[in-house]
Design a protein around this motif. Structure first.
Motif, short mmCIF file in Angstrom:
data_model
loop_
_atom_site.label_atom_id
_atom_site.label_comp_id
_atom_site.label_asym_id
_atom_site.label_seq_id
_atom_site.Cartn_x
_atom_site.Cartn_y
_atom_site.Cartn_z
N GLN A 30 -9.84 8.59 3.33
CA GLN A 30 -8.36 8.13 3.34
C GLN A 30 -8.02 7.89 1.89
O GLN A 30 -8.75 7.32 1.25
N GLU A 32 -6.22 6.32 -1.08
CA GLU A 32 -5.51 5.13 -1.55
C GLU A 32 -4.48 5.93 -1.93
O GLU A 32 -4.12 6.37 -3.32
N LEU A 33 -3.87 5.58 -1.51
CA LEU A 33 -2.07 5.77 -2.00
C LEU A 33 -1.42 4.84 -3.08
O LEU A 33 -1.62 3.85 -2.33
N SER A 36 -1.37 0.61 -0.67
CA SER A 36 -2.04 0.55 0.46
C SER A 36 -2.64 0.00 0.35
O SER A 36 -2.82 -0.78 -0.58
N HIS A 54 -4.74 -3.89 -2.91
CA HIS A 54 -3.38 -3.25 -3.07
C HIS A 54 -3.33 -2.51 -3.86
O HIS A 54 -3.46 -2.68 -5.29
N THR A 115 -5.20 1.13 4.94
CA THR A 115 -3.84 1.08 5.80
C THR A 115 -3.18 1.20 5.11
O THR A 115 -2.64 0.84 3.71
N PRO A 116 -1.98 2.23 5.16
CA PRO A 116 -0.92 2.62 4.65
C PRO A 116 0.33 1.46 4.68
O PRO A 116 0.24 1.06 4.91
N ALA A 119 6.95 1.70 1.35
CA ALA A 119 6.67 2.66 0.28
C ALA A 119 8.26 2.61 -0.38
O ALA A 119 9.25 0.86 0.12
#
Length: 119
Positions: A30, A32-33, A36, A54, A115-116, A119
């Motif tokens: 997954q 990591e943006l 997230s 985070h 988990t997203p 934004a």
């Protein structure tokens, strides 16, 4: 299904390609943006530690450890005051230690759930 005779006495039953696919479990990476929320677990010699962080643009995020996890780490390293995600290898956790030691204690992340974030 088909049966293959191996060494004359041993028999192996092979399933279909669909059967084999069901048995293979791949851990999907997954991403990591930035923003997230990532929950992690890592294993020490005296137990499992849990926390979350985070994702930031800078890397080396501080891990918010559960109270029990921090207590466990302080049993191993009395001067431990926290943990961070390793900046260069995000599969590892670095401990923050008050006293001077040769090297920094590190643990490999055992489980990661991303988990997203907003934004």
């Amino acid at each position: 299904m088909s049966v293959i005779d191996i060494l004359g006495e041993q028999e192996e039953t092979l399933g279909t390609a669909d059967d084999l696919r069901e048995e293979i479990v791949l851990e999907s990476l997954q991403p990591e943006l930035s923003g997230s929320l990532v929950k992690i677990e890592f294993e020490t010699s005296i137990g499992l530690c849990r926390g979350y962080y985070h994702v930031s643009e800078l890397g080396h995020e501080e891990i918010n450890l559960e109270e029990e996890s921090l207590s466990l780490l302080q049993k191993l390293f009395p001067g431990c005051n926290g943990a961070f995600v390793h900046q260069n290898n995000r599969d590892w956790v670095e401990l923050s230690i008050v006293e001077v030691m040769q090297g920094i204690p590190e643990y490999k992340i055992y489980n990661r759930i991303v988990t997203p974030g907003a934004a």
